[in-house]
Design an enzyme around this catalytic site. Structure first.
Site, mmCIF file in Angstrom:
data_model
loop_
_atom_site.group_PDB
_atom_site.id
_atom_site.type_symbol
_atom_site.label_atom_id
_atom_site.label_comp_id
_atom_site.label_asym_id
_atom_site.label_seq_id
_atom_site.Cartn_x
_atom_site.Cartn_y
_atom_site.Cartn_z
ATOM 1 N N PHE A 21 121.607 175.085 52.230
ATOM 2 C CA PHE A 21 121.692 174.257 53.431
ATOM 3 C C PHE A 21 123.138 174.174 53.925
ATOM 4 O O PHE A 21 123.418 174.321 55.129
ATOM 5 C CB PHE A 21 121.170 172.849 53.103
ATOM 6 C CG PHE A 21 120.552 172.113 54.250
ATOM 7 C CD1 PHE A 21 121.270 171.866 55.409
ATOM 8 C CD2 PHE A 21 119.254 171.636 54.158
ATOM 9 C CE1 PHE A 21 120.702 171.161 56.464
ATOM 10 C CE2 PHE A 21 118.665 170.939 55.209
ATOM 11 C CZ PHE A 21 119.399 170.697 56.360
ATOM 12 N N HIS B 222 125.405 176.291 56.344
ATOM 13 C CA HIS B 222 125.402 176.048 57.791
ATOM 14 C C HIS B 222 126.475 175.005 58.082
ATOM 15 O O HIS B 222 126.307 173.820 57.794
ATOM 16 C CB HIS B 222 124.020 175.573 58.242
ATOM 17 C CG HIS B 222 122.955 176.599 58.014
ATOM 18 N ND1 HIS B 222 122.552 177.490 58.987
ATOM 19 C CD2 HIS B 222 122.227 176.909 56.905
ATOM 20 C CE1 HIS B 222 121.622 178.292 58.498
ATOM 21 N NE2 HIS B 222 121.406 177.958 57.239
ATOM 22 N N SER C 134 126.628 161.375 45.207
ATOM 23 C CA SER C 134 127.712 161.819 44.337
ATOM 24 C C SER C 134 127.406 161.578 42.865
ATOM 25 O O SER C 134 127.085 160.453 42.462
ATOM 26 C CB SER C 134 129.015 161.095 44.690
ATOM 27 O OG SER C 134 130.035 161.410 43.756
ATOM 28 N N GLY C 135 127.546 162.637 42.071
ATOM 29 C CA GLY C 135 127.405 162.513 40.629
ATOM 30 C C GLY C 135 128.656 161.986 39.951
ATOM 31 O O GLY C 135 128.656 161.742 38.744
ATOM 32 N N ASN D 248 123.205 169.028 66.116
ATOM 33 C CA ASN D 248 122.728 168.996 67.494
ATOM 34 C C ASN D 248 121.659 170.066 67.659
ATOM 35 O O ASN D 248 121.373 170.820 66.722
ATOM 36 C CB ASN D 248 123.889 169.177 68.485
ATOM 37 C CG ASN D 248 124.648 170.482 68.274
ATOM 38 O OD1 ASN D 248 124.077 171.565 68.329
ATOM 39 N ND2 ASN D 248 125.957 170.378 68.029
ATOM 40 N N ARG E 278 116.178 180.006 58.653
ATOM 41 C CA ARG E 278 115.551 179.352 57.504
ATOM 42 C C ARG E 278 114.062 179.085 57.665
ATOM 43 O O ARG E 278 113.466 178.394 56.838
ATOM 44 C CB ARG E 278 116.277 178.035 57.209
ATOM 45 C CG ARG E 278 117.762 178.193 56.921
ATOM 46 C CD ARG E 278 118.032 179.081 55.725
ATOM 47 N NE ARG E 278 119.470 179.138 55.429
ATOM 48 C CZ ARG E 278 120.005 179.836 54.448
ATOM 49 N NH1 ARG E 278 119.215 180.563 53.652
ATOM 50 N NH2 ARG E 278 121.313 179.839 54.249
#
Length: 246
Positions: free
Chosen positions: A90, A93, A103-104, A189, A200
């Site tokens: 993902f 892009h 967040s880990g 957008n 995708r």
């Protein structure tokens, strides 16, 4: 299956991808006034009240001749829950997209992991760049399910063991696999979303074939459904012109 200590937390297995439209400022009229300012200047807002069919034609013209900037004057923010391996694709892009992900480092990650359901095709046939996916056998599905569950349990048990010993979250997380679910906000957008969808998703109307991994395609399909509801004329023009981003 691998023996896991009795006090080890249970894990959750999922096969879905969830997408929620959190907020939007996206309508077909955003495209129209942005385009008409070129010729109407300060009168461009008045143009919105004119014949809807004329508006439809203008959007189709912009899409067909790839005048892209009018499709950027809008915004959609999605909350996405998916495995980390989906987010790795993902976030390739970048233009026209903004991301903020769980967040880990700052929170303990939950034991929720991906396992494909029975509808997921498991076997790739053909060479790179020219291949198809076909159904897996019952034995393959059983192997995938049990192997993933075993691996996830072991990894999460190790993660918990390190946390209990005082190891920092940002260090302990290194043992967790890309099948772990994460969550993020993704803002785009219409133009950047069209580019995403062109790569995708698979679609019979696409001029340029695409071969996405099924899991990211599931995210794309859900985002497209929301976008089509918000901007039906723009979505129709995208389909009518081969699903190529302007």
């Amino acid at each position: 299956m691998t023996d896991i200590p009795a006090d080890d937390p249970k894990i959750e297995l999922r096969s879905d991808i969830t997408v929620e439209l959190v907020k939007s400022a996206a309508t077909d009229s955003d495209v129209l006034f942005a385009a008409r300012v070129s010729t109407a200047g300060e009168q461009s807002l008045d143009e919105l009240k004119k014949d809807p069919e004329r508006s439809k034609g203008l959007i189709n013209y912009l899409m067909r001749d790839r005048h892209g900037s009018p499709f950027e004057h809008n915004s959609m923010t999605f909350f996405v829950s998916a495995p980390i391996f989906v987010f790795r694709e993902f976030m390739r892009h970048r233009v026209g997209w903004s991301y903020n992900e769980e967040s880990g480092r700052y929170r303990e990650l939950q034991p929720v992991f991906y396992a494909p359901d029975a509808s997921r095709k498991l076997v790739q046939q053909g060479r790179p760049g020219k291949y198809v996916f076909v159904e897996g056998t019952p034995e393959q599905h059983e192997l995938v399910g049990s192997a993933m569950e075993d691996s996830y349990r072991q990894a999460y048990a190790t993660y918990q063991q390190m946390l209990a010993a005082g190891v920092a979250r940002e260090v302990a997380r290194a043992v967790l696999p890309v099948g772990l679910y994460s969550s993020m906000y993704a803002t785009c957008n219409a133009r950047s979303l069209m580019h995403f969808l062109g790569l995708r998703t698979q679609h019979e109307l696409a001029k340029v074939p695409s071969f996405p991994q099924r899991e990211i395609e599931m995210a794309g399909e859900k985002m497209e459904a929301e976008w089509a509801r918000l901007m039906p004329l723009t979505h129709a023009a995208f389909n009518a012109n081969g699903r190529v981003a302007p």
